[in-house]
Design an enzyme around this catalytic site. Structure first.
Site, PDB file in Angstrom:
ATOM      1  N   ASP A 149       0.840  -1.200   0.000  1.00 51.83           N
ATOM      2  CA  ASP A 149       0.000   0.000   0.000  1.00 51.83           C
ATOM      3  C   ASP A 149       0.876   1.251   0.000  1.00 51.83           C
ATOM      4  O   ASP A 149       2.089   1.180   0.189  1.00 51.83           O
ATOM      5  CB  ASP A 149      -0.962  -0.010   1.205  1.00 51.83           C
ATOM      6  CG  ASP A 149      -0.275  -0.287   2.540  1.00 51.83           C
ATOM      7  OD1 ASP A 149       0.970  -0.224   2.607  1.00 51.83           O
ATOM      8  OD2 ASP A 149      -0.978  -0.567   3.513  1.00 51.83           O
ATOM      9  N   ASN A 177      -7.632  -1.662  14.327  1.00 46.12           N
ATOM     10  CA  ASN A 177      -9.050  -1.845  13.988  1.00 46.12           C
ATOM     11  C   ASN A 177      -9.276  -3.066  13.100  1.00 46.12           C
ATOM     12  O   ASN A 177     -10.358  -3.252  12.560  1.00 46.12           O
ATOM     13  CB  ASN A 177      -9.596  -0.584  13.294  1.00 46.12           C
ATOM     14  CG  ASN A 177      -8.904  -0.307  11.963  1.00 46.12           C
ATOM     15  OD1 ASN A 177      -8.069  -1.093  11.524  1.00 46.12           O
ATOM     16  ND2 ASN A 177      -9.247   0.793  11.324  1.00 46.12           N
ATOM     17  N   HIS A 203      -7.578  -3.792  10.260  1.00 44.37           N
ATOM     18  CA  HIS A 203      -7.340  -3.637   8.823  1.00 44.37           C
ATOM     19  C   HIS A 203      -6.081  -4.378   8.363  1.00 44.37           C
ATOM     20  O   HIS A 203      -5.171  -4.631   9.142  1.00 44.37           O
ATOM     21  CB  HIS A 203      -7.312  -2.155   8.405  1.00 44.37           C
ATOM     22  CG  HIS A 203      -6.076  -1.385   8.784  1.00 44.37           C
ATOM     23  ND1 HIS A 203      -6.108  -0.044   9.079  1.00 44.37           N
ATOM     24  CD2 HIS A 203      -4.781  -1.745   8.897  1.00 44.37           C
ATOM     25  CE1 HIS A 203      -4.895   0.382   9.346  1.00 44.37           C
ATOM     26  NE2 HIS A 203      -4.067  -0.633   9.246  1.00 44.37           N
ATOM     27  N   GLU A 261      -9.794  -0.806   5.251  1.00 48.76           N
ATOM     28  CA  GLU A 261     -10.396  -0.438   6.525  1.00 48.76           C
ATOM     29  C   GLU A 261     -11.680  -1.248   6.753  1.00 48.76           C
ATOM     30  O   GLU A 261     -12.213  -1.843   5.807  1.00 48.76           O
ATOM     31  CB  GLU A 261     -10.716   1.062   6.520  1.00 48.76           C
ATOM     32  CG  GLU A 261      -9.496   1.956   6.335  1.00 48.76           C
ATOM     33  CD  GLU A 261      -8.616   2.053   7.588  1.00 48.76           C
ATOM     34  OE1 GLU A 261      -8.607   1.129   8.420  1.00 48.76           O
ATOM     35  OE2 GLU A 261      -7.917   3.083   7.706  1.00 48.76           O
TER      36      GLU A 261
HETATM   37  C1  GLP Z   1      -0.829   0.588   8.586  1.00 47.68           C
HETATM   38  C2  GLP Z   1      -0.522  -0.079   7.235  1.00 47.68           C
HETATM   39  C3  GLP Z   1      -0.521  -1.558   7.351  1.00 47.68           C
HETATM   40  C4  GLP Z   1       0.225  -1.937   8.615  1.00 47.68           C
HETATM   41  C5  GLP Z   1      -0.590  -1.541   9.805  1.00 47.68           C
HETATM   42  C6  GLP Z   1       0.082  -1.794  11.137  1.00 47.68           C
HETATM   43  O1  GLP Z   1      -1.910   1.430   8.517  1.00 47.68           O
HETATM   44  N1  GLP Z   1      -1.375   0.316   6.169  1.00 47.68           N
HETATM   45  O2  GLP Z   1       0.047  -2.129   6.190  1.00 47.68           O
HETATM   46  O3  GLP Z   1       0.412  -3.320   8.624  1.00 47.68           O
HETATM   47  O4  GLP Z   1      -1.053  -0.229   9.698  1.00 47.68           O
HETATM   48  O5  GLP Z   1       1.119  -0.904  11.394  1.00 47.68           O
HETATM   49  P1  GLP Z   1       2.191  -1.125  12.515  1.00 47.68           P
HETATM   50  O6  GLP Z   1       2.969  -2.314  12.127  1.00 47.68           O
HETATM   51  O7  GLP Z   1       3.040   0.115  12.512  1.00 47.68           O
HETATM   52  O8  GLP Z   1       1.441  -1.320  13.781  1.00 47.68           O
END
Ligand code: GLP
Length: 249
Positions: A63, A132, A134, A139
């Site tokens: 992404d 949440n 995702h 989302e």
């Molecule tokens: C973000 C990204 C995801 C990621 C997630 C968790 O919003 N879009 O690809 O896996 O949130 O992030 P983190 O690993 O910093 O907790």
């Protein structure tokens, strides 16, 4: 789904590296999908330090935030270069990234899907998990069949990123992610415990996009003790980890 519960972040990275090592042993030039975020950082450091041969591997990122071009310091492309790809021994041009500054995002998304298909599909998709539930930027409420597309961030995600974050992203869809031949999701820390429970034990629902992993035949969900703290079946998974070598005995 195989839930692997390890004591801490370091052990999570080690178990994940083991999955990647087995992938490289089975296929010389695998196609890997890469997640951004804090969670995979230890794994990425371990991959760089591993001495594994990534020279024939190819990569797609999961992404990107809209408006962030390839050279933007906060772009996911820059993040993946700095934290994984530079120093991994990957070939020049081995990685393809979503361009958050593309003038036509629908077209960018369609071309990305075509590029994944042309590469023969993704062998192993690395995933993090939002608080949440995702995956990527899919989302809650995202279609379980969604493809790569622009997607608005929800309130909780915006809060996690901070006030100056773009409100839109472009992300592989849940349907795109489910087409990968194997999925490797990492989650660590107490803050992810409820989302992990919903992914592994909750109902299949677009309200928890990560629960779509329940549809996939080959999922490794690797978590630390804190992230596993709400799993009702944690004991079962610990037993499997200790005893799976017995299969066939
Ligand atoms: C973000 C990204 C995801 C990621 C997630 C968790 O919003 N879009 O690809 O896996 O949130 O992030 P983190 O690993 O910093 O907790």
């Amino acid at each position: 789904m195989e839930v692997i519960i390890r004591p801490d972040e370091g052990a999570v990275a080690e178990a994940a590296l083991d999955v990647i090592g087995r992938l490289l042993a089975s296929k010389r030039g695998p196609v890997m999908g890469l997640a951004t975020g804090r969670t995979p950082l230890k794994l990425y450091a371990a991959m760089r330090a591993s001495g594994l041969d990534f020279s024939a591997a190819r990569f797609f990122n999961l992404d990107e935030l809209v408006g962030l071009g390839p050279e933007h310091p906060d772009s996911f492309r820059r993040f993946l270069r700095a934290n994984l790809l530079d120093g991994l021994g990957a070939a020049e041009g081995a990685a393809r990234f979503l361009d958050g500054a593309a003038p036509d995002l629908e077209r960018e998304a369609a071309e990305y899907e075509a590029a994944i298909r042309a590469a023969g599909g993704i062998d192993l998709q690395i995933l993090g998990l939002g608080r949440n539930g995702h995956i990527g930027f899919n989302e809650p409420g995202s279609s379980l069949g969604s493809r790569t597309r622009p997607k608005a961030l929800d309130k909780e995600t915006l809060a996690d990123y901070g006030p100056d974050t773009p409100r839109f992203s472009v992300t592989m869809g849940i349907g795109t992610i489910l087409e990968a031949r194997a999925l490797l999701m990492l989650a660590t820390g107490e803050g992810k415990a409820e989302a992990v429970r919903r992914v592994a034990e909750g109902p299949l629902s677009s309200e928890t996009p990560g629960s779509a992993l329940q549809l996939h035949p080959r999922v490794y969900l690797i978590v630390d003790e804190a992230a596993a703290s709400r799993l009702a079946r944690a004991e079962y998974w610990r037993w499997v980890w200790e005893n799976k070598w017995r299969v066939g005995q």
